[in-house]
Design a protein around this motif. Structure first.
Motif, PDB file in Angstrom:
ATOM      1  N   ASP A 314       0.862  -1.183   0.000  1.00  0.00           N
ATOM      2  CA  ASP A 314       0.000   0.000   0.000  1.00  0.00           C
ATOM      3  C   ASP A 314       0.906   1.242   0.000  1.00  0.00           C
ATOM      4  O   ASP A 314       1.083   1.907   1.019  1.00  0.00           O
ATOM      5  CB  ASP A 314      -0.922  -0.015   1.218  1.00  0.00           C
ATOM      6  CG  ASP A 314      -1.898   1.158   1.239  1.00  0.00           C
ATOM      7  OD1 ASP A 314      -1.977   1.884   0.217  1.00  0.00           O
ATOM      8  OD2 ASP A 314      -2.558   1.365   2.279  1.00  0.00           O
ATOM      9  N   HIS A 315       1.488   1.528  -1.163  1.00  0.00           N
ATOM     10  CA  HIS A 315       2.481   2.595  -1.232  1.00  0.00           C
ATOM     11  C   HIS A 315       1.855   3.976  -1.020  1.00  0.00           C
ATOM     12  O   HIS A 315       2.470   4.862  -0.423  1.00  0.00           O
ATOM     13  CB  HIS A 315       3.196   2.527  -2.580  1.00  0.00           C
ATOM     14  CG  HIS A 315       3.786   1.186  -2.868  1.00  0.00           C
ATOM     15  ND1 HIS A 315       4.686   0.579  -2.028  1.00  0.00           N
ATOM     16  CD2 HIS A 315       3.571   0.305  -3.893  1.00  0.00           C
ATOM     17  CE1 HIS A 315       5.022  -0.599  -2.532  1.00  0.00           C
ATOM     18  NE2 HIS A 315       4.360  -0.789  -3.641  1.00  0.00           N
ATOM     19  N   THR A 316       0.618   4.141  -1.492  1.00  0.00           N
ATOM     20  CA  THR A 316      -0.071   5.409  -1.266  1.00  0.00           C
ATOM     21  C   THR A 316      -0.289   5.641   0.228  1.00  0.00           C
ATOM     22  O   THR A 316      -0.084   6.748   0.741  1.00  0.00           O
ATOM     23  CB  THR A 316      -1.414   5.422  -2.008  1.00  0.00           C
ATOM     24  OG1 THR A 316      -1.199   5.114  -3.380  1.00  0.00           O
ATOM     25  CG2 THR A 316      -2.070   6.780  -1.897  1.00  0.00           C
ATOM     26  N   GLY A 317      -0.725   4.578   0.923  1.00  0.00           N
ATOM     27  CA  GLY A 317      -0.917   4.688   2.365  1.00  0.00           C
ATOM     28  C   GLY A 317       0.373   5.011   3.089  1.00  0.00           C
ATOM     29  O   GLY A 317       0.385   5.783   4.058  1.00  0.00           O
ATOM     30  N   CYS A 344       8.498   5.362  -2.215  1.00  0.00           N
ATOM     31  CA  CYS A 344       8.932   6.416  -3.140  1.00  0.00           C
ATOM     32  C   CYS A 344       9.327   5.813  -4.480  1.00  0.00           C
ATOM     33  O   CYS A 344       9.017   6.359  -5.545  1.00  0.00           O
ATOM     34  CB  CYS A 344      10.122   7.181  -2.554  1.00  0.00           C
ATOM     35  SG  CYS A 344       9.762   8.104  -1.043  1.00  0.00           S
ATOM     36  N   ALA A 345      10.002   4.658  -4.442  1.00  0.00           N
ATOM     37  CA  ALA A 345      10.429   4.009  -5.685  1.00  0.00           C
ATOM     38  C   ALA A 345       9.235   3.521  -6.487  1.00  0.00           C
ATOM     39  O   ALA A 345       9.181   3.683  -7.717  1.00  0.00           O
ATOM     40  CB  ALA A 345      11.368   2.844  -5.362  1.00  0.00           C
ATOM     41  N   GLN A 346       8.251   2.921  -5.807  1.00  0.00           N
ATOM     42  CA  GLN A 346       7.103   2.358  -6.519  1.00  0.00           C
ATOM     43  C   GLN A 346       6.147   3.417  -7.043  1.00  0.00           C
ATOM     44  O   GLN A 346       5.429   3.182  -8.012  1.00  0.00           O
ATOM     45  CB  GLN A 346       6.345   1.390  -5.598  1.00  0.00           C
ATOM     46  CG  GLN A 346       7.149   0.167  -5.202  1.00  0.00           C
ATOM     47  CD  GLN A 346       7.537  -0.686  -6.381  1.00  0.00           C
ATOM     48  OE1 GLN A 346       6.787  -0.810  -7.357  1.00  0.00           O
ATOM     49  NE2 GLN A 346       8.719  -1.298  -6.328  1.00  0.00           N
ATOM     50  N   THR A 347       6.117   4.584  -6.405  1.00  0.00           N
ATOM     51  CA  THR A 347       5.222   5.654  -6.856  1.00  0.00           C
ATOM     52  C   THR A 347       5.962   6.737  -7.629  1.00  0.00           C
ATOM     53  O   THR A 347       5.386   7.780  -7.931  1.00  0.00           O
ATOM     54  CB  THR A 347       4.512   6.286  -5.641  1.00  0.00           C
ATOM     55  OG1 THR A 347       5.491   6.788  -4.723  1.00  0.00           O
ATOM     56  CG2 THR A 347       3.633   5.269  -4.936  1.00  0.00           C
ATOM     57  N   LYS A 385      15.232   3.033  -9.546  1.00  0.00           N
ATOM     58  CA  LYS A 385      13.912   2.861 -10.157  1.00  0.00           C
ATOM     59  C   LYS A 385      13.266   4.185 -10.543  1.00  0.00           C
ATOM     60  O   LYS A 385      12.265   4.190 -11.253  1.00  0.00           O
ATOM     61  CB  LYS A 385      12.994   2.108  -9.198  1.00  0.00           C
ATOM     62  CG  LYS A 385      13.379   0.643  -9.042  1.00  0.00           C
ATOM     63  CD  LYS A 385      12.455  -0.081  -8.096  1.00  0.00           C
ATOM     64  CE  LYS A 385      12.823  -1.556  -8.015  1.00  0.00           C
ATOM     65  NZ  LYS A 385      12.000  -2.287  -7.023  1.00  0.00           N
ATOM     66  N   SER A 386      13.836   5.290 -10.058  1.00  0.00           N
ATOM     67  CA  SER A 386      13.268   6.607 -10.375  1.00  0.00           C
ATOM     68  C   SER A 386      14.090   7.353 -11.414  1.00  0.00           C
ATOM     69  O   SER A 386      13.864   8.545 -11.639  1.00  0.00           O
ATOM     70  CB  SER A 386      13.159   7.454  -9.097  1.00  0.00           C
ATOM     71  OG  SER A 386      12.360   6.809  -8.133  1.00  0.00           O
TER      72      SER A 386
END
Length: 583
Positions: A314-317, A344-347, A385-386
């Motif tokens: 739950d990256h947003t959370g 941060c990496a996933q979003t 990843k960014s």
């Protein structure tokens, strides 16, 4: 008597005395207020350990005023302060203890590290008979099981081993060194057991990984009358439930904590948040977290909740909760960093990731060694990843102790950015440094070969996985080799790889299909789509690819038939989404 390394006891004593006299003659102004406070009051505050700037002037004041020589209680309090103080001052403690020092002074000094405490313990035995307060600190600092068992025998000689205060420390020591049977025998010999003794057994078995024994101890504790559980009992059992991902038992312990009135204590709530988070019950973890008053939420509470979101992807959370945490007075630590950076990496929240990196530098987390390899890896992964490969390289070079994951991150980062040769150079450097690659390492190397067209090297890696590294290739490895061969137009070889993989690599038909479409081979693309449908018993992926293949070929009638069949079987295409950072 132990002196500072490379110095005699006399030289150390002379130097220490000169410092004390100088401090007494001219104490710093900011310490003058402390000198007016009685020593026992300073000790009773229970604040942070005293600094040398406070301790030395205070000691000097007591020496020149005569209070140190006149009062054994003051000497005992001063020894306790030295024990709690900076490690550089620990060798001064033996100098405070003359042969005529009372037993409480010696007992206070035994909380020093074992190397310093053991000579003092020998001096104690020469001057006094030890009591129940003499053995627990020396039990706790014993460096290995032989020393602990020797101390156990000595406690038996003085008839103190069955004292509850002494027994609980000995039980903790036995279980710390894995002496489970020895601890059990000692426990069974005790006539009376209080909650501290029971907690020592339960928590000791949990830390040792003996979960069945811990459960049995907890059951007996509940059955034996006259012993009420404490919050420490609850947190111990909850940690066992967390380690085994036993949600059912953990929920039952949660109910017990509510019944016992411990559900509002921060330590219990933190353990519950950790349990629910690792069982992927984010909603339950959130309920416990929000039920804890904001004034009681400590750093562990926030870190546990952030980790709960991370475990469930739950990256947003995670990002929202981190934003809330930044508005509090608490400062993040290395655990916070390791939980937030993957989100941060996933979003693709590069700006937030850079702010976290800036905090690491300005807060001193990087300088004092508090930033462990997990946080360093999370930081490098976020940059890789960014799109910040150069920043990832700098973090990698800065990391003190690299593990296999550190190398995997950089190999995959170079591969995904199209730098295949650099990725393979890192792979070979990793081997030279004595690290053994795992499945993720080989996947990164294969990906580097695929993106850079290094066909022979890639085929060689697939072979080396079994023969050299003893690893069984998985779907991702076969798919990567299939993609590599398919990009090069070697479709027959790509199909042969899938067939040799069998059921393990059946999902690689998707990659093969993409290669067939790229090279305009319509018949093979349609065949691959059908094979993919057979391999994927559930999901819409195979159906959608088959429909797209017919549409690409202009066979709209067959495309419509596929869509109608999808409706009849209730197959729905999942909606896609993408992340964009707006800053």
């Amino acid at each position: 008597m132990r002196a500072a390394p490379g110095r005699s006891a006399e030289a150390y004593q002379a130097t220490t005395t000169s410092h004390l006299l100088a401090a007494a003659a001219s104490p710093p102004r900011r310490e003058m207020a402390a000198l007016r406070v009685p020593l026992h009051a300073v000790l009773s505050r229970g604040a942070a350990p005293p600094s040398a700037g406070l301790l030395l002037p205070l000691h000097a004041h007591l020496v020149v005023s005569g209070r140190l020589a006149a009062s054994p209680a003051v000497t005992t309090s001063l020894v306790s302060l030295y024990v709690r103080g900076p490690a550089a001052l620990h060798p001064a403690v033996p100098l405070l203890l003359p042969a005529s020092a009372p037993l409480p002074c010696f007992n206070a000094a035994l909380s020093l590290p074992h190397a310093l405490a053991l000579p003092l313990f020998r001096r104690l035995l020469a001057a006094h008979s030890p009591d129940a307060f003499s053995f627990p600190p020396i039990f706790s600092s014993a460096p290995a099981s032989p020393q602990l068992l020797a101390l156990h025998a000595l406690a038996l000689r003085f008839g103190l081993v069955h004292d509850l205060f002494c027994a609980s420390a000995l039980l903790r020591g036995c279980l710390r060194f894995g002496l489970a049977d020895h601890a059990h025998r000692l426990f069974d010999e005790l006539r009376h057991r209080d909650v501290v003794v029971w907690n020592s057994m339960v928590n000791g078995f949990v830390k040792l990984g003996c979960f069945d024994r811990a459960t049995e101890c907890f059951r007996k504790m509940r059955e034996e009358g006259g012993v009420e559980i404490s919050s420490f009992t609850v947190t111990g059992i909850l940690s066992m439930c967390t380690a085994t991902a036993d949600f059912g038992r953990g929920a039952a312990v949660h109910g017990l904590s509510v019944k016992s009135g411990f559900d509002k204590e921060a330590s219990v709530c933190n353990a519950l948040i950790d349990l629910y988070g690792k069982c992927h019950r984010v909603h339950d973890a959130t309920m416990v977290f929000e039920g804890l008053p904001d004034t009681d939420k400590d750093l562990f509470s926030w870190n546990s909740m952030l980790s709960a979101h991370q475990y469930s992807a739950d990256h947003t959370g995670t990002m929202r909760l981190f934003a809330r945490m930044r508005r509090t007075a608490l400062l993040p630590d290395a655990v916070t960093v390791a939980a937030v950076l993957p989100a941060c990496a996933q979003t693709a929240a590069l700006q937030v990731g850079r702010e976290v990196h800036g905090y690491i530098v300005t807060s001193g987390l990087a300088c004092d060694g508090a930033l462990d390899v997990f946080a360093c890896n999370a930081l490098a992964d976020m940059y890789a990843k960014s799109g910040g490969l150069d920043d990832a390289c700098r973090v990698f070079d800065w990391t003190r102790q690299r593990d296999v994951a550190s190398w995997n991150i950089m190999i995959d980062g170079y591969a995904s950015h199209g730098h295949g040769q650099e990725a393979l150079m890192l792979f070979h450097q990793m081997i030279e440094e004595g690290l053994v690659p795992d499945e993720v390492t080989l996947l990164g190397a294969l990906s580097a070969c695929s993106h850079s067209g290094l066909l022979e090297e890639g085929k060689g890696f697939l072979k080396r996985m079994k023969e050299e590294f003893g690893l069984e290739p998985q779907l991702e490895h076969y798919a990567c080799v299939t993609d590599m061969l398919g990009r090069a137009g070697r479709l027959d070889e790509a199909r042969k790889v899938i067939e040799e993989a069998g059921d393990v690599g059946a999902g690689a038909w998707r990659t093969y299909l993409a290669a067939c479409r790229m090279h305009g081979d319509k018949e093979r693309a349609q065949e691959a789509a059908r094979m993919l449908m057979m391999a994927e018993e559930s999901g819409s992926g195979g159906w959608v690819l088959l429909a797209n293949t017919y549409g690409w070929d202009g066979n709209f009638e067959e495309l419509e038939e596929v869509r109608e069949e999808m409706k009849r079987q209730g197959v729905q295409k999942a909606a896609g989404c993408s992340w964009v950072e707006v800053g």
